[in-house]
Structures are given as structure tokens and as C-alpha cells.
Write an enzyme that holds these catalytic residues in place. Sequence first.
Site, PDB file in Angstrom:
ATOM      1  N   HIS A 172       1.244   7.133   2.729  1.00 20.32           N
ATOM      2  CA  HIS A 172       0.634   8.454   2.598  1.00 20.32           C
ATOM      3  C   HIS A 172       0.705   9.236   3.900  1.00 20.32           C
ATOM      4  CE1 HIS A 172      -2.889   6.939   4.694  1.00 20.32           C
ATOM      5  NE2 HIS A 172      -2.979   5.946   3.822  1.00 20.32           N
ATOM      6  N   HIS A 202       0.266   7.722   7.378  1.00 17.01           N
ATOM      7  CA  HIS A 202       1.297   6.892   8.025  1.00 17.01           C
ATOM      8  C   HIS A 202       2.393   7.721   8.660  1.00 17.01           C
ATOM      9  CE1 HIS A 202      -0.221   4.160   4.724  1.00 17.01           C
ATOM     10  NE2 HIS A 202      -0.477   3.475   5.808  1.00 17.01           N
ATOM     11  N   LYS A 242       0.848  -1.187   0.000  1.00 14.36           N
ATOM     12  CA  LYS A 242       0.000   0.000   0.000  1.00 14.36           C
ATOM     13  C   LYS A 242       0.885   1.240   0.000  1.00 14.36           C
ATOM     14  CE  LYS A 242      -4.185  -1.793   2.103  1.00 14.36           C
ATOM     15  NZ  LYS A 242      -5.004  -1.805   3.322  1.00 14.36           N
TER      16      LYS A 242
END
Length: 569
Positions: free
Chosen positions: A127, A130, A124
Site C-alpha cells: 500500500h 510502503h 500483506k
Amino acid sequence: MQVFIDRIRAAIAAHSGLDAAELKIESPRDPSLGDLAFPCFPLAKALRKAPPAIAAELGEKLTGDLEGISVEAAGPYLNFRIDRGTLAAQVLGTIQEEGEGFGGSDEGSGKTVVLDFSSPNIAKPFHVGHLRSTILGATIQRLHDALGYRTVGINHIGDWGSQFGKLVAAIQRWGDEVDLEGDPIRSLLTLYIRFHDEAENDPELVEAGRAAFRELESGEEGEVRATWRRLTELSLAEFDRIYQRLGVSFDHVRGEAFYEPYLEPTIERIRASGITEESEGALVVRLDEYEKGAPPCLLRKTDGTTLYATRDLAAVFHRWDEFAFDRCLYVVGSDQRLHFRQLKYVLRRMGLDWESRVEHVDFGMLSLPEGKLSTRKGQVVFLEDLLDRAVEQAGAIIAEKNPDLADPERVAEEVGLGAVVFHDQKRERVKDVVFDWDEVLSFEGETGPYVQYTHARLASILRKAVEKGLEAAELAPESLAGLADSGELLLTLGRFPTVVRSAAAEAEPSIVTRYVLELAREMNSWYANHRVLGGDPEESRARLALVRGAKIVIGNGLRLLGVAAPEEM
RNA sequence: GCGCCCGUAGCUCAGCUGGAUAGAGUGUCUGCCUCCGGAGCAGAAGGUCACAGGUUCGAAUCCUGUCGGGCGCACCA
């Protein structure tokens, strides 16, 4: 600073018979009243006297006891003022002596803190959502490092679980259609989205995903495992680039898969304690004795595979066995509060007394003005885009304000990232955040660049002093008497070690952020009103000593926050 | 429905774990670059600390309830 508080406490204790450690010394609301204050209310009951009378009496007795500290009773308060030369010599002397170590201590020596932070999911994109765990965790680790703890930072990568079965199934079906090697994260995201879209009307696909995860968990060294390995490697390479840029590193990168061999022993360990039961075909631990309505913790699903909770339990046991930690901090979003409460309840039901050392350092959720983050809907801000824009903007400002700067690219990186990293640690952890480009990219007011700018200006003054052949004064009360009107600033500087200690204890970086902002503000105001160079030489030398101390403290604070402290910008 | 968290200036947030007259930034308005860096400084304006009770010498802070918002609530992570 603490030395003055300790002396006051000891003196009050000697005259009142109270325990010195329990006396609360605070700062007066109005600085003109004094530097430190002792409210006499708590004594009223024991002494059966009115607080103002106690203050007056105690003030009388203390006068003369405290060298370099004057005492004055003001209503129910006892106010203390430290002689400015004494204060300056003590505070600046300590800063000078300890340098980059000022603010730290050895109070944590012999103790171990394990920190679980960042912990992104494989496959994933990384972004802005995080970012908080990564930045907060890294700062909390540095805070404990500064206090002498042995720290162990662990990146608990999300590389296990049924979503990898889905991903492997998707790759098996459509893997040829995407550029997995060239653009791994985006390709995997595409596949993941497609899997979910098509799975709604395709039971076969769902079963293929389940089968793949079963095979993965069985330990079989087949195609599924090989594919999963490749996924992990591709993702980690991407994450590393970001960590490097942020200056974040880990002592261990251990994905959930690392704990795979410990899953069965963990389940056995819990089962052996006699708290497990079968429920609807699953293996669970009931927890409602601790909390009304608390859902049980599932250790094993009906189909025999394990869950997130099982893996986290395996991880916490492994960490305890390996490190015998004094604190084990999970820097994970507040959406997982229940999960960590359940984790701790299981430990408590097992009768493990170290359960209280496990803490969920939770932080508020990030959303966009248009709503929740959603990778699938394209509602995300990729971290690298944010960092690039911040750096670009910093570069533009440098080009405008300081075109002759020696290394503009490096400084733009420091300032741009400084803005982003500082901003993420500005408010209390628990507060939810709505992402706002203008706010994050602001370089004025309560921002990282404001503090960096203050640091750079102090550095500039020190450089100019060297050019003029001026040296800072000796750090003795007599030579620092010129700082008589700078008491507030000295008190703020002296407070730094307390700030570091409570920020670590509460795992709350914003305490440092707020402090550094306050210090920068006071410093800016101070040098707008106090000329350092060019006046009376004795005064210049005393002020230079203060500038030197302030620069060290601001630099130390910024470094703890993971923000660069440039000499020029 | 149940549980956890949050609610302080127009906006974003502090408020030192119960103490003196609730503070910053931002936005608005006003000053300040012949003077160590204007990413700055100084000032003005801006408050029913969501609401209602309670605890005590004292409450933005602790307790209860109400309202508003966020998050979560067995085979996802």
C-alpha cells in the site's frame, strides 16, 4: 560553478593567510548584489579590525586578481560578480560536455554503498505506506550511482518471523475456504485477520501458530516449510509487478530467511565478544550504558527462537563481510528508530569501528485523514489504485489539452506515475505525511507534472529550432554575451552538481526535488519573458544554448528522482 | 512515566548546517492566449519563525525549559 568558488577561495586565501578550504562562500540575499559573497566577520577577530574595513581592504587587493570576476565590498560583505559570457560558457560548456552525466562525478569511485530499502512483508498488500521506502531508497541509490559509488540495493523482504507460523496454522485450518492461487494477497490477509480474531479465545490456535514457527525455524523440510515457500513465491510475484511499473530494481532480493543459516553463527559471534547475558530466560545485550533507559537487545527468546533484531544483526554482519561497505543505509520508517539505535549499540559494544558507517535513513510516518493506516480495518490506500487513478487523470488531461499526442497511453503512465513519485520525495524525509488524494493527484504548482511540462516545452522549442534550421551558439564567452540578463538561471544550472552531492551525502531526495522545482520555475518565468526563436539570430542562438542546457539539467534531475522526462505531453 | 523526532503565511512546505530586507506552492482577489505549449506567466494580500530564557558582533537556525503533535519503550516485525 565550483571553479569560480575555488578561484575566489584561492584568491582570498592568498591575501589573508587563511585556509582556502575553510572559507565560506555563499550567495547574496539579493541577486542584484552579486553572484557570490564572502562575509568578512570570521576575519574580524584574527585581524582585530571591523568587518567592513576588512571587506574594503580585501576588495581592493583582489581587484584584478580574478579574471572574469568583479569584486565589490558592500558593508561587511565582499560580493563577486562573474562576467556573464564567462559564466555562460563555463556552465553551458560543462553541461554540454557531460550531458546525462552532468551533476555526477567520480568522487565515490572505489567506495561501496549498501542500501536496504522497500522491504515489504510477504502476505500483506503493498500500500501507499510502503511506497516511501521504495522510492526514497531507489533515488538514494541512483544519487550514489551518479557519484561513482558502487551501490548494492537489497530488498530485505519480511518473509520470516512468528507471523508466518500463524499464517501457516491458519492455512492448515481454513486454507480450503479461500482462493489462494487466484488472489493470494487478499486471501492471506483474510486468513491473517481471522487468525487474530479467533486466537483471542482459542489457545490451541495460538499454540498451533507457535509450533509452526518453531518447525519453520528448525529447518525441517516438512509441510510447514513447503507452505511458507508457496506464500513467498505468490507474494513476490505480486510485488514484482509493482516494482516493474515503478522502474525499481534490486541487486539482491534477500528475505530475512536468507540469513537463517547465519543466525547461530551471529549469536556465537556476539556471545564470543562477551557482551551477552541471560535475562529472564532470554539471551540479551544490555545497552543502557549508551542511553539512559535503553531497552536491551534480545537475541533469543525464552523458547529458543530468534527475533527481528537477531536477523538484522545477522544481515549487517553478512553485508559487512561481503561488501566491506563505506556506507550501509537502511531506508526504513521512523517508527523503527529505536531498533536501529539498538542495532548500532550492539555493534559499538562489540568494539566494531565500522558501526558509524551504518545509518538509519528514517522517514516520517504516513497516515490517512481518518487516522493511522490499518490493513485490518480497511484503512489503507492500495498502491495500484493510487497509480491507476493518477494515470487515468493524466490521460484525461492529455485528451483535453493535447489530443494529437503520439503515444498518449505511455505519456499518461509517465505523467501519472511522475506525479505520485515526485510527490513522495517533495518534503524532507523526517516529516510525517497525511495522505491527501487531491494533493497527490494535483498536476499544477509544485508537482512532478509541472517540471515534466517545463521539460517538454524546452524540448518543443528545440524541435522548432531544428525545423527553422537554427543552431545553438558556440559555447564561448563572446558568442554567449547575449545571455547577460540570464545570470540567475545560469547560476542555478551551475549549482546542480552541488545539489546532487549534498542530496547523496544527506540521503535526502527532497534536495533534488526542491532544486528541480526552482529550476523549472525560473525557466518558465524566463521563457515567458525571453523569446528564443524569431528574434535576432545571434541572440536566438545564444538562448538556444541555454534552453539546451536547461533541458539536460531538468531531465537529469527528474531521472535521478525516478521520474520520466517526456519530450512531449 | 522515560526516550527520539517535529512545530515557519489560512493550508502544504523551503530557508544553502550561525550571516544582508524570512521565501515558494496552494487557496482568495486581479491582470495575461492575433506571440516558441495557459499542466503556464505577472501582480495583490497574507508572519509574535509555538512560547520563555540563554550563548555572541549576529539566532528561524545552536543550548535549556515549557506547551502542542507524531513515533517508540524485552520475548511482534
